[in-house]
Scaffold this active site. Structure first.
Site, mmCIF file in Angstrom:
data_model
loop_
_atom_site.group_PDB
_atom_site.id
_atom_site.type_symbol
_atom_site.label_atom_id
_atom_site.label_comp_id
_atom_site.label_asym_id
_atom_site.label_seq_id
_atom_site.Cartn_x
_atom_site.Cartn_y
_atom_site.Cartn_z
ATOM 1 N N ARG A 122 0.817 -1.235 0.000
ATOM 2 C CA ARG A 122 0.000 0.000 0.000
ATOM 3 C C ARG A 122 0.844 1.275 0.000
ATOM 4 O O ARG A 122 0.352 2.345 0.349
ATOM 5 C CB ARG A 122 -0.975 0.013 1.162
ATOM 6 C CG ARG A 122 -1.917 -1.156 1.147
ATOM 7 C CD ARG A 122 -3.137 -0.935 2.009
ATOM 8 N NE ARG A 122 -4.031 -2.059 1.880
ATOM 9 C CZ ARG A 122 -3.955 -3.163 2.626
ATOM 10 N NH1 ARG A 122 -3.037 -3.264 3.563
ATOM 11 N NH2 ARG A 122 -4.798 -4.144 2.434
ATOM 12 N N GLU A 186 12.378 17.819 -24.635
ATOM 13 C CA GLU A 186 11.615 18.199 -23.436
ATOM 14 C C GLU A 186 12.194 19.482 -22.823
ATOM 15 O O GLU A 186 11.490 20.229 -22.167
ATOM 16 C CB GLU A 186 11.620 17.062 -22.406
ATOM 17 C CG GLU A 186 11.002 15.761 -22.896
ATOM 18 C CD GLU A 186 9.467 15.678 -22.753
ATOM 19 O OE1 GLU A 186 8.835 16.693 -22.371
ATOM 20 O OE2 GLU A 186 8.913 14.606 -23.034
ATOM 21 N N HIS A 253 1.778 11.864 -29.281
ATOM 22 C CA HIS A 253 1.271 10.525 -28.948
ATOM 23 C C HIS A 253 0.640 9.859 -30.175
ATOM 24 O O HIS A 253 0.756 8.645 -30.358
ATOM 25 C CB HIS A 253 0.237 10.591 -27.820
ATOM 26 C CG HIS A 253 0.847 10.634 -26.455
ATOM 27 N ND1 HIS A 253 1.849 9.781 -26.071
ATOM 28 C CD2 HIS A 253 0.606 11.417 -25.373
ATOM 29 C CE1 HIS A 253 2.200 10.040 -24.818
ATOM 30 N NE2 HIS A 253 1.463 11.037 -24.374
ATOM 31 N N HIS A 267 10.073 8.845 -27.815
ATOM 32 C CA HIS A 267 9.083 9.755 -27.229
ATOM 33 C C HIS A 267 9.507 11.227 -27.403
ATOM 34 O O HIS A 267 8.714 12.066 -27.810
ATOM 35 C CB HIS A 267 8.880 9.418 -25.758
ATOM 36 C CG HIS A 267 7.963 10.366 -25.053
ATOM 37 N ND1 HIS A 267 6.615 10.461 -25.354
ATOM 38 C CD2 HIS A 267 8.196 11.310 -24.104
ATOM 39 C CE1 HIS A 267 6.060 11.400 -24.595
ATOM 40 N NE2 HIS A 267 6.996 11.931 -23.834
#
Ligand code: GLY
Length: 370
Positions: A122, A186, A253, A267
């Protein structure tokens, strides 16, 4: 000199350290975040082969016991199978919630290890040590973690912020020129989306950054991280301004989906072409000047990155297929197309209601197949 850039997220705030030679100090830098002096390092075989011994030695020097979890390189590792494999190996190591995972690699490793950390028992802490330019300036900062499924990229994931990011610029020495250029897309994106002065600096210094000049690289990475940190601190879950970081991504994309998310188009290359297309689309819509679009394109092209459909793979893209991919982009809301569009260089906004037919016509004018 190292730069420490805080990501101001209250109780989940953390630092991004940008500098040279950080890998050798990783033990000292990571130690404050470890409760029991043991960690699992998730890495891919390429990065581990190049830098694993150095990281292991640096951690050991600070008394940290590290266990490598090495995965195959490549996007296919960011899958349900890859997640199950990493999770089972972490369980076999008996890692507890008080322990910590280190993600040591590019975007694939950061996304996969970060998501494993988000759901392991978790939620367990993790540290990012990004080893590609793209991961240093974008994916390691901001807490987006995810895997791909046959339905698309990054569709299953969580926001899980790291406790620390160490961006060692020296590690970029082993990156291929193509990977450097892809990461640089980027970097330019930050100038284009919100900082005209940075854009102008990049126009003058792209060759130095790509040649890994230490000072130019340090400034470019630190300024990019600073912008990302500021945006993430304001809008962690992408309810508004964070979506600006998706400049070039909707067009990008679609191109990645058409080329199969692989070597044909990285990418960053898709983001480069997508950013140039987004500026030209903005100009075609009368939102920004044609001169701004030309200057954006020139800055991207100067770095050896694609700006036109004809420069991507075979160059033959059916306009309808591209628009269909854009509609399936997870950033699409209510069937409308969402784009980051430009008013000027360094001045962009999120447009949520873009007419698909106008995009289709524009793409045909750009050379897509009618
Ligand atoms: N890569 C875009 C973001 O982190 O929001």
């Amino acid at each position: 000199m190292n730069r420490t850039i805080p990501v101001g997220l209250g109780t989940r705030a953390y630092d991004v350290v940008v500098g040279h030679g950080l890998l050798d100090d990783a033990g000292t830098l990571c130690a404050p975040f470890l409760k029991r002096g043991r960690t699992a390092v998730v890495s891919d075989a390429t990065v581990w082969g190049l830098h694993g011994a150095r990281l292991t030695a640096a951690l050991a020097a600070a008394g940290i016991e590290s266990h490598p979890v090495v995965v195959p390189p490549g996007e296919q590792t960011k899958s349900w199978e890859g997640l199950a494999d990493v999770s089972d190996r972490l369980l076999a190591l008996g890692l507890d919630r008080g322990d910590l995972i280190i993600a040591f690699g590019g975007g694939v490793v950061g996304d996969l290890a970060g998501f494993a950390a988000a759901i392991y028992k978790r939620g367990i802490d993790f540290i990012q040590i990004p080893t590609t330019l793209l991961a240093q300036v974008d994916s390691s900062v901001g807490g987006k973690t995810a895997i791909d499924t046959p339905h698309g990229k990054n569709l299953i994931g969580a926001f899980h912020q790291p406790r620390l990011v160490l961006a060692d610029l020296d590690v970029l020495a082993t990156l291929s020129a193509r990977e450097m250029r892809a990461g640089y897309a980027e970097v330019v994106k930050y100038g284009l989306l919100g900082d005209f002065a940075f854009f102008e600096w990049l126009e003058a210094n792209s060759a130095a950054v790509l040649a890994r000049d230490p000072d130019a690289l340090a400034y470019a990475v630190a300024r990019s991280v600073e912008m990302k940190a500021e945006i993430v601190a304001e809008d962690e879950k992408e309810a508004g301004r964070r979506a600006l970081l998706n400049l070039g991504h909707t067009f990008g994309h679609a191109l990645e989906a058409e080329t199969g998310y692989g070597e044909a188009l990285l990418h960053g290359e898709a983001v480069a072409a997508g950013s140039a297309i987004a500026f030209r689309f903005s100009a075609a819509q009368g939102l920004c000047s044609g001169q701004a679009a030309e200057r954006a394109e020139a800055a991207i092209a100067a770095a050896g990155l694609p700006t036109r459909l004809s420069q991507v793979a075979s160059g033959a893209f059916p306009a309808d297929a591209l628009v269909r991919h854009m509609g399936q982009d997870k950033k699409a809301e209510g069937g409308k197309l969402t784009f980051v569009l430009a008013r000027a260089l360094g001045d962009t906004f999120v447009a949520k209601d873009v007419d698909a037919a106008a995009v289709r016509d524009f793409l045909v004018a750009e050379g897509a197949l009618p």
